[in-house]
Design a protein around this motif. Structure first.
Motif, PDB file in Angstrom:
ATOM      1  N   GLU A 203      -5.410 -10.483   4.312  1.00 18.28           N
ATOM      2  CA  GLU A 203      -6.332  -9.953   3.260  1.00 18.28           C
ATOM      3  C   GLU A 203      -7.119  -9.636   3.174  1.00 18.28           C
ATOM      4  N   LEU A 204      -7.614 -10.418   2.411  1.00 17.06           N
ATOM      5  CA  LEU A 204      -9.022 -11.035   1.890  1.00 17.06           C
ATOM      6  C   LEU A 204     -10.452 -11.360   3.220  1.00 17.06           C
ATOM      7  N   SER A 205      -9.161 -12.009   4.222  1.00 24.65           N
ATOM      8  CA  SER A 205     -10.324 -12.891   4.982  1.00 24.65           C
ATOM      9  C   SER A 205     -10.848 -11.319   5.895  1.00 24.65           C
ATOM     10  N   ARG A 206      -9.491  -9.707   5.707  1.00 30.91           N
ATOM     11  CA  ARG A 206      -9.936  -8.400   6.822  1.00 30.91           C
ATOM     12  C   ARG A 206     -11.094  -8.069   6.200  1.00 30.91           C
ATOM     13  N   LYS A 207     -10.838  -7.363   4.105  1.00 30.98           N
ATOM     14  CA  LYS A 207     -11.839  -6.965   4.044  1.00 30.98           C
ATOM     15  C   LYS A 207     -12.744  -7.446   4.038  1.00 30.98           C
ATOM     16  N   MET A 208     -13.320  -8.869   3.848  1.00 31.76           N
ATOM     17  CA  MET A 208     -14.429  -9.756   3.981  1.00 31.76           C
ATOM     18  C   MET A 208     -15.450  -9.095   5.513  1.00 31.76           C
ATOM     19  N   HIS A 209     -14.329 -10.208   6.157  1.00 35.63           N
ATOM     20  CA  HIS A 209     -15.046  -8.912   7.387  1.00 35.63           C
ATOM     21  C   HIS A 209     -14.980  -7.680   7.762  1.00 35.63           C
ATOM     22  N   GLU A 210     -14.828  -6.497   6.860  1.00 38.96           N
ATOM     23  CA  GLU A 210     -15.304  -5.083   6.755  1.00 38.96           C
ATOM     24  C   GLU A 210     -16.486  -4.985   6.283  1.00 38.96           C
ATOM     25  N   LEU A 211     -16.893  -5.613   5.202  1.00 41.33           N
ATOM     26  CA  LEU A 211     -17.599  -5.878   4.188  1.00 41.33           C
ATOM     27  C   LEU A 211     -19.557  -6.277   4.968  1.00 41.33           C
ATOM     28  N   VAL A 212     -18.718  -7.358   5.586  1.00 40.39           N
ATOM     29  CA  VAL A 212     -19.826  -7.639   6.394  1.00 40.39           C
ATOM     30  C   VAL A 212     -20.329  -6.693   7.540  1.00 40.39           C
ATOM     31  N   GLU A 213     -19.293  -6.271   8.204  1.00 42.21           N
ATOM     32  CA  GLU A 213     -19.639  -5.363   9.108  1.00 42.21           C
ATOM     33  C   GLU A 213     -20.137  -3.400   8.666  1.00 42.21           C
ATOM     34  N   SER A 214     -20.178  -3.649   7.220  1.00 37.09           N
ATOM     35  CA  SER A 214     -20.732  -2.262   6.983  1.00 37.09           C
ATOM     36  C   SER A 214     -21.770  -2.895   7.353  1.00 37.09           C
ATOM     37  N   TYR A 215     -22.610  -3.668   7.002  1.00 36.75           N
ATOM     38  CA  TYR A 215     -24.080  -3.718   6.796  1.00 36.75           C
ATOM     39  C   TYR A 215     -24.442  -4.227   7.849  1.00 36.75           C
ATOM     40  N   ARG A 216     -24.202  -3.791   9.088  1.00 35.53           N
ATOM     41  CA  ARG A 216     -24.885  -4.013  10.779  1.00 35.53           C
ATOM     42  C   ARG A 216     -25.198  -2.751  10.420  1.00 35.53           C
ATOM     43  N   ASP A 217     -26.627  -2.989  11.339  1.00 35.53           N
ATOM     44  CA  ASP A 217     -26.786  -1.866  11.630  1.00 35.53           C
ATOM     45  C   ASP A 217     -27.586  -0.883  10.608  1.00 35.53           C
TER      46      ASP A 217
ATOM     47  N   ASP B 136     -40.450  -7.638   6.302  1.00 38.62           N
ATOM     48  CA  ASP B 136     -39.765  -8.775   5.836  1.00 38.62           C
ATOM     49  C   ASP B 136     -38.131  -8.711   5.390  1.00 38.62           C
ATOM     50  N   SER B 137     -37.854  -8.421   6.575  1.00 36.42           N
ATOM     51  CA  SER B 137     -36.507  -8.716   7.172  1.00 36.42           C
ATOM     52  C   SER B 137     -35.907 -10.025   8.405  1.00 36.42           C
ATOM     53  N   ALA B 138     -34.942 -10.245   8.174  1.00 37.35           N
ATOM     54  CA  ALA B 138     -34.119 -11.227   9.241  1.00 37.35           C
ATOM     55  C   ALA B 138     -32.580 -11.412   9.782  1.00 37.35           C
ATOM     56  N   VAL B 139     -32.541 -12.355  10.605  1.00 42.89           N
ATOM     57  CA  VAL B 139     -31.095 -11.254  10.870  1.00 42.89           C
ATOM     58  C   VAL B 139     -30.889 -12.825   9.608  1.00 42.89           C
ATOM     59  N   VAL B 140     -28.899 -12.518   9.109  1.00 46.68           N
ATOM     60  CA  VAL B 140     -28.349 -13.307   8.505  1.00 46.68           C
ATOM     61  C   VAL B 140     -28.241 -13.879   8.785  1.00 46.68           C
ATOM     62  N   ARG B 141     -27.327 -15.216   8.815  1.00 49.19           N
ATOM     63  CA  ARG B 141     -26.238 -16.217   9.190  1.00 49.19           C
ATOM     64  C   ARG B 141     -25.149 -15.621   8.239  1.00 49.19           C
ATOM     65  N   THR B 142     -23.941 -15.079   7.990  1.00 53.84           N
ATOM     66  CA  THR B 142     -23.075 -15.377   7.055  1.00 53.84           C
ATOM     67  C   THR B 142     -21.603 -15.723   7.703  1.00 53.84           C
ATOM     68  N   HIS B 143     -21.117 -16.987   6.788  1.00 52.80           N
ATOM     69  CA  HIS B 143     -20.402 -17.683   7.652  1.00 52.80           C
ATOM     70  C   HIS B 143     -19.247 -17.880   6.575  1.00 52.80           C
TER      71      HIS B 143
END
Length: 205
Positions: free
Chosen positions: A167-181, A189-196
């Motif tokens: 559940e935690l992993s799924r919510k973290m994926h959803e949070l990161v995806e919510s910032y896409r585009d 001053d924007s850059a592609v951010v790598r999130t591991h």
């Protein structure tokens, strides 16, 4: 190659969504090679390129990159981009923007070659993550003060059940995806951010 990304979405040609490849045994075996993983990641991150251009970027010969690109094309991972070529120049692009897979399914596969391939891909991915973080640490001083204040390297230790970990992993994926585009490519001053995301259990002492 993110693992266990939930609900892969179909690609829409208006650019509002991504093409996600669900890895099967055939494509897993095709990509289980260090140079092929690097080639695939380079095409996905930097866009179409020629074999010689990829060779220069990765420090490999064009003969080696050309051979492995053809092998990945047979597996449906990369394809020709003929509209970009001039004369005999051959351009390549990734067929997909990302990949998802369930590692436990491959670990239980009857074919030992498939089990070996998933172990290789996972270890190569972990090595790539470490290299990216070390590269950032080596160049952090070259970035603006805002970026030097904005990066993060944290770890957390919490007790969970397998269900809560998923559940935690799924919510973290959803949070990161919510910032896409949310940020235009030409934003100042924007850059592609790598999130591991690394989430795994550790045995108690």
């Amino acid at each position: 190659m993110p693992e266990n990304e939930s609900d892969p979405r179909p690609y829409r040609h208006d650019g509002t969504d991504r093409r996600i490849h669900n890895v099967d045994a055939r494509t897993l075996r095709a990509v289980a090679h260090p140079l092929r993983l690097r080639l695939l990641n380079a095409l996905r991150e930097f866009g179409p390129a020629t074999a010689s251009g990829l060779g220069e970027r990765l420090g490999e010969s064009s003969g080696a990159t050309s051979y492995h690109l053809r092998q990945m094309a047979e597996a449906g991972l990369v394809e020709d981009a003929p509209e970009l070529g001039k004369g005999r120049e051959r351009w390549w692009r990734s067929v997909h923007d990302g990949s998802v897979f369930e590692s436990s399914a491959f670990r239980q596969h009857a074919d030992p070659a498939v089990r070996g391939a998933i172990d290789f891909v996972l270890h190569e991915t972990a090595t790539s993550h470490a290299e990216e973080l070390n590269a950032w640490l080596g160049t952090v001083g070259d970035w603006s003060d805002a970026w030097q204040r904005s990066w993060d390297m944290s770890d957390f230790k919490i007790r969970l059940t397998p269900e809560l970990a998923m559940e935690l992993s799924r919510k973290m994926h959803e949070l990161v995806e919510s910032y896409r585009d949310t940020v235009p490519e030409d934003a100042e001053d924007s850059a592609v951010v790598r999130t591991h995301l690394h989430l795994f259990p550790r045995r108690s002492e």
